[in-house]
Each structure stands twice: as C-alpha cells, then as structure tokens.
Design a protein around this motif. Structure first.
Motif, PDB file in Angstrom:
ATOM      1  N   SER A   1       0.818  -1.201   0.000  1.00 36.46           N
ATOM      2  CA  SER A   1       0.000   0.000   0.000  1.00 36.46           C
ATOM      3  C   SER A   1       0.861   1.264   0.000  1.00 36.46           C
ATOM      4  CB  SER A   1      -0.908   0.018   1.233  1.00 36.46           C
ATOM      5  OG  SER A   1      -1.627   1.223   1.289  1.00 36.46           O
ATOM      6  N   PRO A   2       0.465   2.284  -0.784  1.00 32.38           N
ATOM      7  CA  PRO A   2       1.208   3.545  -0.736  1.00 32.38           C
ATOM      8  C   PRO A   2       0.977   4.309   0.568  1.00 32.38           C
ATOM      9  CG  PRO A   2      -0.651   3.732  -2.236  1.00 32.38           C
ATOM     10  CD  PRO A   2      -0.568   2.294  -1.797  1.00 32.38           C
ATOM     11  N   TYR A   3       0.004   3.876   1.354  1.00 29.23           N
ATOM     12  CA  TYR A   3      -0.288   4.536   2.622  1.00 29.23           C
ATOM     13  C   TYR A   3       0.601   4.043   3.763  1.00 29.23           C
ATOM     14  CZ  TYR A   3      -4.317   5.661  -0.198  1.00 29.23           C
ATOM     15  OH  TYR A   3      -5.119   6.068  -1.228  1.00 29.23           O
ATOM     16  N   LEU A   4       1.464   3.090   3.484  1.00 31.25           N
ATOM     17  CA  LEU A   4       2.385   2.591   4.513  1.00 31.25           C
ATOM     18  C   LEU A   4       3.295   3.695   5.029  1.00 31.25           C
ATOM     19  CD1 LEU A   4       3.454  -0.893   3.129  1.00 31.25           C
ATOM     20  CD2 LEU A   4       2.184  -0.439   5.209  1.00 31.25           C
ATOM     21  N   SER A   5       3.722   4.579   4.130  1.00 32.91           N
ATOM     22  CA  SER A   5       4.614   5.659   4.560  1.00 32.91           C
ATOM     23  C   SER A   5       3.899   6.615   5.503  1.00 32.91           C
ATOM     24  CB  SER A   5       5.171   6.411   3.351  1.00 32.91           C
ATOM     25  OG  SER A   5       4.118   6.950   2.582  1.00 32.91           O
ATOM     26  N   LEU A   6       2.604   6.813   5.284  1.00 28.64           N
ATOM     27  CA  LEU A   6       1.839   7.682   6.175  1.00 28.64           C
ATOM     28  C   LEU A   6       1.720   7.067   7.566  1.00 28.64           C
ATOM     29  CD1 LEU A   6       0.093  10.255   6.435  1.00 28.64           C
ATOM     30  CD2 LEU A   6      -1.855   8.848   5.789  1.00 28.64           C
ATOM     31  N   VAL A   7       1.476   5.769   7.617  1.00 22.03           N
ATOM     32  CA  VAL A   7       1.385   5.091   8.912  1.00 22.03           C
ATOM     33  C   VAL A   7       2.771   5.032   9.561  1.00 22.03           C
ATOM     34  CG1 VAL A   7       0.707   2.947  10.061  1.00 22.03           C
ATOM     35  CG2 VAL A   7      -0.613   3.779   8.131  1.00 22.03           C
ATOM     36  N   TRP A   8       3.812   4.884   8.746  1.00 21.87           N
ATOM     37  CA  TRP A   8       5.188   4.837   9.255  1.00 21.87           C
ATOM     38  C   TRP A   8       5.550   6.141   9.962  1.00 21.87           C
ATOM     39  CZ3 TRP A   8       8.910   1.011   9.137  1.00 21.87           C
ATOM     40  CH2 TRP A   8      10.197   1.385   9.482  1.00 21.87           C
ATOM     41  N   VAL A   9       5.117   7.273   9.430  1.00 24.57           N
ATOM     42  CA  VAL A   9       5.441   8.576  10.023  1.00 24.57           C
ATOM     43  C   VAL A   9       4.848   8.687  11.426  1.00 24.57           C
ATOM     44  CG1 VAL A   9       5.006  11.055   9.802  1.00 24.57           C
ATOM     45  CG2 VAL A   9       5.681   9.735   7.806  1.00 24.57           C
ATOM     46  N   PHE A  10       3.694   8.099  11.628  1.00 21.02           N
ATOM     47  CA  PHE A  10       3.019   8.203  12.922  1.00 21.02           C
ATOM     48  C   PHE A  10       3.308   7.027  13.854  1.00 21.02           C
ATOM     49  CE2 PHE A  10       0.322  10.931  10.261  1.00 21.02           C
ATOM     50  CZ  PHE A  10       0.387  12.085  11.023  1.00 21.02           C
ATOM     51  N   TYR A  11       4.400   6.287  13.618  1.00 18.34           N
ATOM     52  CA  TYR A  11       4.672   5.134  14.478  1.00 18.34           C
ATOM     53  C   TYR A  11       4.901   5.526  15.940  1.00 18.34           C
ATOM     54  CZ  TYR A  11       9.736   5.411  15.248  1.00 18.34           C
ATOM     55  OH  TYR A  11      10.972   5.770  15.665  1.00 18.34           O
TER      56      TYR A  11
END
Length: 107
Positions: A19-29
């Motif tokens: 998913s291209p949204y993985l980077s968005l979730v990664w930022v909020f880890y």
C-alpha cells in the motif's frame, strides 16, 4: 470458512505489504508503536503492515455492512451472503488499485 473470506484476507495482505499509505502510517509510528518494545525497523514495518491491512479490512467491511442494513431496513428482505461477500470483495479490490501501482513499480 467461506471462500470470500480467503479472498478478502489475501487482498488485505497484499494491501498491507504494497500500500502507498504505509509511509503515512510509518510517520506516525511514535503514536501507535508500543513503548515497551525495542525500536527496530523490521518490527515497525511488520506492525505497520498489520495495522494497514486490518484498517483496509474494516473500511471495506463498511460497504458490506451498508448493503446488509439497506437489505434489512429499506428492502425488507434477508441479505444474501454471496452478495455481501461480493460487495466486500469489490470494496477491497477497489482499495487494492493503489497497491497495484506500487507493486508494478517494484516488481
């Protein structure tokens, strides 16, 4: 377990990895990652993929739930499981399209 559930889970795994949204979730880890676990990239990526795929299952399940409620309350009939799984798979397939773009760039 119905075959529809297996297809939904397979699409969710694909979404969780590509998913291209993985980077968005990664930022909020720092918000969702447990503080008692050691911070390493592989653990964060694993939980990130799990979080993303679970989120896609829940969002695509909303389409099936809407079909079920419309069948019960508006159409006054029992919803059919095959149609419900078809709606759920269709919603998941629509949300898989951006992941296919990422997969085509990688693979």
């Amino acid at each position: 377990m119905p075959h529809g559930v297996i297809i939904i889970l397979g699409l969710a795994v694909f979404n969780g990895i590509f998913s291209p949204y993985l980077s968005l979730v990664w930022v909020f880890y720092p918000v969702w990652y447990p503080g008692f676990l050691p911070v390493n990239e592989s653990g964060i990526f694993f939980l990130n993929s799990l979080f993303t795929s679970t989120l896609f299952i829940m969002i695509s399940g909303l389409f099936a739930a809407l079909y079920q409620q419309i069948s019960w309350h508006v159409l006054k009939q029992q919803p059919k499981d095959s149609i419900m799984y078809g709606v759920w798979i269709g919603g998941m397939a629509l949300m898989t399209v951006p992941a296919l773009g990422v997969y085509s760039k990688i693979g």
